[in-house]
Design an enzyme around this catalytic site. Structure first.
Site, mmCIF file in Angstrom:
data_model
loop_
_atom_site.group_PDB
_atom_site.id
_atom_site.type_symbol
_atom_site.label_atom_id
_atom_site.label_comp_id
_atom_site.label_asym_id
_atom_site.label_seq_id
_atom_site.Cartn_x
_atom_site.Cartn_y
_atom_site.Cartn_z
ATOM 1 N N HIS A 1 0.895 -1.166 0.000
ATOM 2 C CA HIS A 1 0.000 0.000 0.000
ATOM 3 C C HIS A 1 0.928 1.208 0.000
ATOM 4 O O HIS A 1 1.474 1.575 1.036
ATOM 5 C CB HIS A 1 -0.883 -0.040 1.245
ATOM 6 C CG HIS A 1 -1.734 1.174 1.444
ATOM 7 N ND1 HIS A 1 -3.102 1.117 1.545
ATOM 8 C CD2 HIS A 1 -1.430 2.490 1.564
ATOM 9 C CE1 HIS A 1 -3.587 2.332 1.719
ATOM 10 N NE2 HIS A 1 -2.583 3.189 1.733
ATOM 11 N N ASP B 1 -10.359 -3.881 -4.334
ATOM 12 C CA ASP B 1 -10.263 -3.186 -3.039
ATOM 13 C C ASP B 1 -11.663 -3.061 -2.417
ATOM 14 O O ASP B 1 -12.000 -2.041 -1.801
ATOM 15 C CB ASP B 1 -9.609 -1.813 -3.178
ATOM 16 C CG ASP B 1 -9.100 -1.274 -1.839
ATOM 17 O OD1 ASP B 1 -9.238 -1.976 -0.820
ATOM 18 O OD2 ASP B 1 -8.576 -0.150 -1.823
#
Lengths: 308, 427
Positions: free
Chosen positions: B173, B305
């Site tokens: 991330h 996501d």
């Protein structure tokens, strides 16, 4: 007017109408009995999710002088940290029969979001780093009383623009009234994208206070928000003052009829020298009394009209 | 149960029948007594694989469970999902990973592959038990602190080195926390400046992507960049992929979300937390760069996501509201809407084949031919479907597509020979 969330919601005519009402309200302040019956039977809740003394008391007195029942709720610590959603918090309060909700919140956009959830009229009393519309109205009202008209007057706004809701509301209000506005700050305290945004919104930007000050018809100093200054926005207080403070030296170069505004609280010696804060042309205290008149006008227009 | 699927257009090209025997494998002739699905006019693709799903179990079963997320996945045409590690407790041990894997097996609608945390408790300091998670029945191969960036370069280096022992990959991330601070919630630009929202600048992603590809090159390892969102990151990836191909000793792969392919930051003007996502929605020029990068292979995969949230977690002031939006049920339609020129073979590449390859799921993303496990999705390419958030199988409703019309529609999903979705509804 259902809500007052942003200066952008108001037309120029509506701003002028608010100013006309504020002028009447201003007169009330000099009466022996400072009370009008306009909002009798109406309930206004001041819901403050962050500390504020002047804005909260100004709204409280404004509501009381209009005979509204005013309740202050200090919701600091935010509904989020207590686990309750903001929506649940405001719905709970409004379920008690509230007509007007004056909301101060540390998060940008909170007042707009709240207005979508409740039936009460919502006044934005400052939302994060977004807007503070009554502050902008009172600043413009103060300057208009001082200068006669703002059309083509050059107002210089100086300070921490990135974190200033006062700046964001003020540029809208001042340009709406025909003023020429230049905002001044070091590059690190200019909001991102302001170059493009300013062109569309009709104001100018500068990093050089000394270059724009000689042309100023009014100077509006903004507070350096020390509590938000952890990110190294400038090297030192001393350097900030030398570059962007309204110092004694700069005061001496201002025309004596140029009003000096500051929304308070002031950091004397940082963004404004004591000499400037207390100068004859300082309108800081007039801003406070104008604020009361403006807030009375806003509550009146919001809650006393037809359908309110 | 054996199955015959008649008249499907394989990858949008030749029309053929598909035969599935009762062990769940594709075979070359029709088994006796098979159920028939009429797939005339439908496109057949290998079952979709999602590299990036939040299933919230354990810990936030009010928002999603492995079962409800599996249902949403099946409806979206998925046959495998990778469940991110930021659950409560964090998936940072073999036991925790195995539990998620078992819950997926019990649900039985898709393959649920747990992602292991890179660091204990997602704290970014000490490596989690990467090897034990890999050796467990869950067979973890993808590790991520998603939701947080592995910011410490030394820790990231060690993680990349360590997973080489068993062919793992670190999914990063990419968000430098010193450039995108703790309250950053909106793309930093003109709009964030006007709205007074704390900005999340693209450079905060790009510097981490650049650092990590250099670390992957240095360690000779595999790094995967989660939810790429900026044109600058695409430039770095394009350079890095060329280097990796030349060197042949390391690799970098990347994913993009459906919402970053279609939605732009302008949607935040009304402070609607439905559109609050991390990384934030970006301007149109970034969206264009991401589309081009997906089409030319610089970005390998689409990953949802999928981030379900209970309603009350979104009903805060914008800066306080939870990040994330739903995505499993709508991903295919969004990709088709955003990239109408993408061939069906390319859709299969970015939504099935490449994700399976990156996650090393040998049974997934396989060609629709005899010998492959029967993971199949059948799509009506011409359908225009208006999304209704209340019709979702997810337990949450934070759906940014509500009221929008998307092209293409998943009609049937087959997982290991079992029909999980029939005629657009759970079977």
């Amino acid at each position: 007017m259902k809500h007052l969330l942003s200066v952008d919601d108001l037309s120029t005519d509506e701003v002028e109408a608010l100013f006309a009402t504020a002028a009447d309200m201003h007169d009330v302040q000099s009466r022996e009995v400072k009370k009008l019956p306009a909002l009798r039977g109406r309930t206004v809740v001041n819901m403050f999710f962050e500390d504020s003394t002047r804005t909260r008391s100004s709204f409280e007195i404004a509501g009381k002088w209009l005979s509204a029942d005013v309740i202050n709720i200090s919701a600091k610590g935010s509904s989020a940290s207590k686990g309750e959603s903001l929506r649940d918090t405001v719905l709970t309060v409004c379920a008690m029969g509230v007509d007007g909700l004056v909301i101060r919140h540390p998060a940008s956009g909170a007042a707009l979001q709240v207005s979508q959830w409740v039936d009460a009229g919502v006044v934005n009393a400052g939302d994060g780093t977004h807007e503070h519309p009554t502050q902008a109205l009172l600043d413009a009202y103060t300057l208009q009383r001082r200068l006669g008209s703002l059309r083509d007057r050059h107002v210089v706004v100086v300070g921490d623009l990135t974190h200033s809701r006062v700046f964001r509301s003020n540029v809208q209000c001042l340009t709406k009234l025909g003023a020429r506005v230049t905002v001044v700050a070091p590059p690190t305290l200019m909001p991102s994208g302001v170059g493009t945004w300013s062109a569309a919104a009709g104001f100018e930007t500068s990093y050089d206070l000394d270059a724009v000050l000689p042309e100023a018809d009014a100077v509006m100093m903004l507070r350096v928000q020390r509590e938000r200054m952890s990110g190294g926005f400038f090297p030192s207080a001393r350097e900030y003052t030398v570059g962007y403070g309204l110092t004694r030296d700069r005061l001496s170069r201002l025309r004596p009829d140029v009003p000096i505004c500051h929304p308070g609280p002031m950091n004397r010696g940082l963004e404004i020298a004591a000499d400037a804060a207390d100068a004859a042309q300082s309108v800081v205290l007039q801003q406070v009394s104008s604020g009361l008149a403006i807030r009375m006008a806003v509550l009146y227009h919001l809650l006393a009209g037809e359908g309110a | 149960m054996s199955l015959v699927i008649t008249g499907a257009s394989l990858l949008g090209e030749k029309t053929a029948d598909l035969y599935v025997d009762d062990t769940g494998l594709l075979v070359d002739s029709a088994p006796a007594g098979a159920e028939t699905i009429d797939a005339d006019g439908l496109v057949a693709l290998p079952g979709l694989v999602d590299l990036h799903t939040h299933l919230r179990e354990p810990g936030r079963e009010d928002a999603e469970t492995v079962l409800s997320g599996s249902r949403a996945a099946a409806l979206g045409g998925y046959t495998a999902v990778l469940a991110m590690a930021n659950t409560t407790p964090v998936t940072d041990t073999a036991e925790a990973a195995t539990r998620v894997w078992e819950l997926g097996r019990e649900a039985g609608l898709v393959h649920v592959q747990p992602v292991g945390a890179v660091t204990r408790g997602l704290a970014g300091e000490e490596l989690a038990e990467l090897g034990l998670m890999h050796r467990s029945r869950a067979g973890v191969t993808v590790f991520s602190d998603d939701g947080k960036c592995v910011h410490d370069a030394r820790v990231m280096r060690r993680a990349l080195e360590y997973v080489k022992a068993f062919g793992g990959v670190v999914s990063q991330h990419s968000q430098d926390p010193t450039l995108a601070g703790p309250t950053a919630c909106c793309h930093e630009g003109e709009l964030s400046g006007r709205l007074g929202l704390p900005g999340w600048p693209g450079i905060a992603e790009e510097v981490v992507v650049a650092r990590d590809v250099m670390l992957a090159r240095h360690t000779g390892s595999r790094v995967h960049v989660a939810h790429v969102s900026t044109a600058g990151s695409v430039e770095v990836l394009r350079w890095a992929k060329a280097q990796a191909e030349r060197d042949g000793t390391w690799s970098v792969t990347a994913e993009v979300t459906p919402h970053h392919l279609l939605l732009t930051t302008d949607l935040l003007a009304g402070y609607d937390p439905t559109f609050k996502v991390n990384p934030p929605l970006r301007p149109q020029e970034d969206v264009e760069a991401l589309r081009a990068a997906l089409a030319d292979g610089t970005i390998d995969a689409v990953a949802t996501d999928h981030a379900p949230h209970a309603r009350h977690d979104k009903e805060h002031a914008f800066v306080d509201a939870a990040f994330g939006m739903l995505g499993l049920e709508t991903a295919l339609g969004v990709v088709r809407t955003a990239l109408p020129g993408l061939s069906w073979a390319d859709v299969a590449r970015v939504m099935s084949v490449a994700p399976a390859r990156i996650a090393r799921l040998a049974d997934q993303g396989r060609p629709l031919e005899p010998g492959s496990p029967a993971h199949v999705v059948l799509v009506d390419p011409d359908a225009a479907v208006t999304v209704d958030r209340d019709a979702s199988a997810s337990l949450s409703r934070n759906n940014p597509w509500h009221g929008r019309t998307l092209t293409s529609h998943v009609v049937h999903t087959v997982f290991g020979g079992r029909v999980t979705v029939r005629d657009g509804a759970l079977a």
